[in-house]
Each structure stands twice: as structure tokens, then as C-alpha cells.
Design an enzyme around this catalytic site. Structure first.
Site, PDB file in Angstrom:
ATOM      1  N   MET A 130     -91.073 -59.034 -77.808  1.00  0.00           N
ATOM      2  CA  MET A 130     -90.732 -60.275 -78.506  1.00  0.00           C
ATOM      3  C   MET A 130     -89.764 -60.105 -79.672  1.00  0.00           C
ATOM      4  SD  MET A 130     -92.040 -62.429 -76.665  1.00  0.00           S
ATOM      5  CE  MET A 130     -93.370 -62.875 -75.557  1.00  0.00           C
ATOM      6  N   ILE A 135     -85.694 -59.593 -80.744  1.00  0.00           N
ATOM      7  CA  ILE A 135     -84.296 -59.557 -80.316  1.00  0.00           C
ATOM      8  C   ILE A 135     -83.666 -58.325 -80.955  1.00  0.00           C
ATOM      9  CG2 ILE A 135     -82.072 -60.744 -80.392  1.00  0.00           C
ATOM     10  CD1 ILE A 135     -83.619 -63.391 -80.493  1.00  0.00           C
ATOM     11  N   LEU A 136     -83.070 -57.486 -80.115  1.00  0.00           N
ATOM     12  CA  LEU A 136     -82.558 -56.214 -80.603  1.00  0.00           C
ATOM     13  C   LEU A 136     -81.120 -56.327 -81.092  1.00  0.00           C
ATOM     14  CD1 LEU A 136     -84.116 -53.991 -77.849  1.00  0.00           C
ATOM     15  CD2 LEU A 136     -84.760 -54.061 -80.257  1.00  0.00           C
ATOM     16  N   HIS A 182     -87.415 -62.817 -68.226  1.00  0.00           N
ATOM     17  CA  HIS A 182     -87.441 -64.057 -69.017  1.00  0.00           C
ATOM     18  C   HIS A 182     -88.162 -65.144 -68.202  1.00  0.00           C
ATOM     19  CE1 HIS A 182     -86.231 -66.927 -72.031  1.00  0.00           C
ATOM     20  NE2 HIS A 182     -85.924 -67.760 -71.045  1.00  0.00           N
ATOM     21  N   GLY A 189     -99.263 -57.600 -71.864  1.00  0.00           N
ATOM     22  CA  GLY A 189     -98.804 -56.568 -70.947  1.00  0.00           C
ATOM     23  C   GLY A 189     -99.091 -56.812 -69.479  1.00  0.00           C
ATOM     24  N   THR A 190     -99.130 -58.092 -69.051  1.00  0.00           N
ATOM     25  CA  THR A 190     -99.351 -58.328 -67.615  1.00  0.00           C
ATOM     26  C   THR A 190     -98.135 -57.893 -66.793  1.00  0.00           C
ATOM     27  OG1 THR A 190     -98.589 -60.622 -67.660  1.00  0.00           O
ATOM     28  CG2 THR A 190    -100.943 -60.249 -68.043  1.00  0.00           C
ATOM     29  N   ASN A 191     -96.961 -58.002 -67.366  1.00  0.00           N
ATOM     30  CA  ASN A 191     -95.778 -57.511 -66.637  1.00  0.00           C
ATOM     31  C   ASN A 191     -95.773 -55.991 -66.565  1.00  0.00           C
ATOM     32  OD1 ASN A 191     -93.802 -59.683 -65.704  1.00  0.00           O
ATOM     33  ND2 ASN A 191     -94.398 -60.407 -67.745  1.00  0.00           N
ATOM     34  N   ASN A 246     -84.586 -57.045 -68.756  1.00  0.00           N
ATOM     35  CA  ASN A 246     -85.510 -57.974 -69.421  1.00  0.00           C
ATOM     36  C   ASN A 246     -86.046 -58.974 -68.406  1.00  0.00           C
ATOM     37  OD1 ASN A 246     -86.785 -59.379 -71.653  1.00  0.00           O
ATOM     38  ND2 ASN A 246     -85.178 -60.935 -71.469  1.00  0.00           N
TER      39      ASN A 246
END
Ligand code: GAR
Length: 211
Positions: free
Chosen positions: A91, A93-94, A110, A12-14, A108
Site C-alpha cells: 500500500m 507508492i514507491l 490492482h 496477504g491473500t494474493n 503489481n
């Protein structure tokens, strides 16, 4: 004020970069209303709680397939009245049902310069391993809208980062995060909340010179 729902799976750094930007007044038009994690033990959940942000855990392994998981997630996003969804180290893919329900409203981050080193199988450290194996000298990060194609939606912002001769996947990941991801993700979210991003087909344009 827009409801920003952040989806996480790990450290969770982002998410932290988004929380910091919000607390510094850099995301005027929105607030982080909920953090949803695909993993019960994700440290991102602790970060959210430390800042009084409500959390929901939706464990991937409790659902038989991607479709069932995506539909459960969709239900939760609707219950949370999400205006903007941010995939910050999410992580999974929806299923296309999620992208279709929120066109150009899912962002998102990336860890490479799309269209290089992206798509199925390119996530987390694997991206940086592939970058080093290829011998490219420049990598970076991309923030983009999510559509039905994995890592294929309109690009909002990108930032380059030089590869160094002695880089390992870990050192490169750290530098890409510090020099690119943690800057362009909050910036893109702020631009979205200010209504400054226009999308026509595959092309996203920033309305004003805020970069
Ligand atoms: C980040 O580098 C993010 O770009 C990447 O995972 C890391 C999560 O770190 N995401 C992907 O690879 C998605 N395809 P964080 O949990 O510390 O933000």
C-alpha cells in the site's frame, strides 16, 4: 530459478495465491525467496512463515518520506538479489528510483480494470467504493508492470468481474479477489518466470497462447 520477492502490507491473500500456485508446480521458473512487509503486524508475514519463506519488515513509519523509504527498500531488494518483485497488496507508492532500478521487473496487482479507478488514492476498499458510486456494471482486476506513473505501466493481464445490484464494497472486493486477482497474479508471475512476456514501450505481449 528466479528470485521472486513479494512486497505486502496486509492480509496477504494474493501472496497466498502465489504460494499455492508455486506449491502446485504452476510457477516452474521462480521461487518466492523473500516477503517484505511495510507493516510489522501484517498477516501476510504469518502466511510466509507458515511456508518457510524468509521475511523482512521495513516499517514505513520509520522513514521520514517516500524517497528515504524507497531507497531503503531498494537496498533490501538488492541484498535479496531480487529478479522479480511482486507488489501484492503493497500500500505504498514507491519513488521512481525503484521503478527505474527494475524496469519491467516489478509486477503489481490492482483491483480494477486500469485505466479506470486507478492512480493515487485508489487502493484497497476505496477502489470498490468508487466503482459502486460510479454505477459501472463491470469491474475486475489488472496485473501490470510498474513504471514511474502510479498504476500506469504496461498491462500484462486483466480479468472482468460483474458488479451485482446488491454489492457492498466488501462483497465486491471479495469477488474481484476470488474471480480475478488470485487467478491472474500467479498466471502473470508464471509467464514472467517462463520468459513469455515481451514489452515494447507501453505494450506487453504474451509470447505464446498460454492464457
Ligand atoms: C488486493 O485487493 C489488492 O489488489 C489491493 O489490495 C488488496 C490486498 O489484499 N491492492 C491495491 O489496492 C494496490 N493499489 P491482500 O493483502 O489480501 O492480497
Amino acid at each position: 530459478m528466479l528470485n521472486i520477492v513479494v512486497l505486502v502490507s496486509g492480509g496477504g491473500t494474493n501472496l497466498q495465491a502465489l504460494i499455492d500456485a508455486k506449491e502446485q508446480g504452476k510457477i516452474a521458473g521462480g521461487s518466492i525467496s523473500c516477503v517484505i512487509s511495510s507493516k510489522p503486524d501484517a498477516y501476510a508475514l504469518t502466511r510466509a512463515k507458515q511456508h518457510g519463506i524468509p521475511t523482512v519488515v521495513l516499517p514505513r513509519k520509520e522513514y521520514p518520506d517516500h524517497r528515504a523509504y524507497s531507497l531503503a527498500l531498494l537496498e533490501e531488494l538488492r541484498a535479496q538479489k531480487a529478479d522479480l518483485i511482486v507488489l501484492a497488496g503493497f500500500m505504498i507508492i514507491l519513488d521512481e528510483a525503484v521503478a527505474k532500478a527494475y524496469p519491467n521487473r516489478i509486477i503489481n496487482v490492482h483491483p480494477a480494470l486500469i485505466p479506470s479507478f486507478c492512480g493515487a488514492g485508489y487502493y484497497g476498499l476505496h477502489v470498490h467504493e468508487a466503482v459502486l458510486k460510479s454505477g459501472v456494471k463491470v469491474t475486475g482486476a489488472t496485473v501490470h508492470f510498474v513504471n514511474e506513473v502510479c498504476d500506469g505501466g504496461p498491462i500484462i493481464l486483466q480479468k472482468p468481474v460483474y458488479v451485482k445490484p446488491n454489492d457492498t464494497p466488501e462483497t465486491l472486493q471479495k469477488r474481484v479477489m476470488e474471480e480475478a486477482e488470485w487467478q491472474i497474479l500467479p498466471q502473470a508471475v508464471a509467464l514472467f518466470c517462463a520468459g513469455k512476456i515481451k514489452v515494447q514501450g507501453q505494450i506487453a505481449t504474451i509470447e505464446e497462447d498460454l492464457l
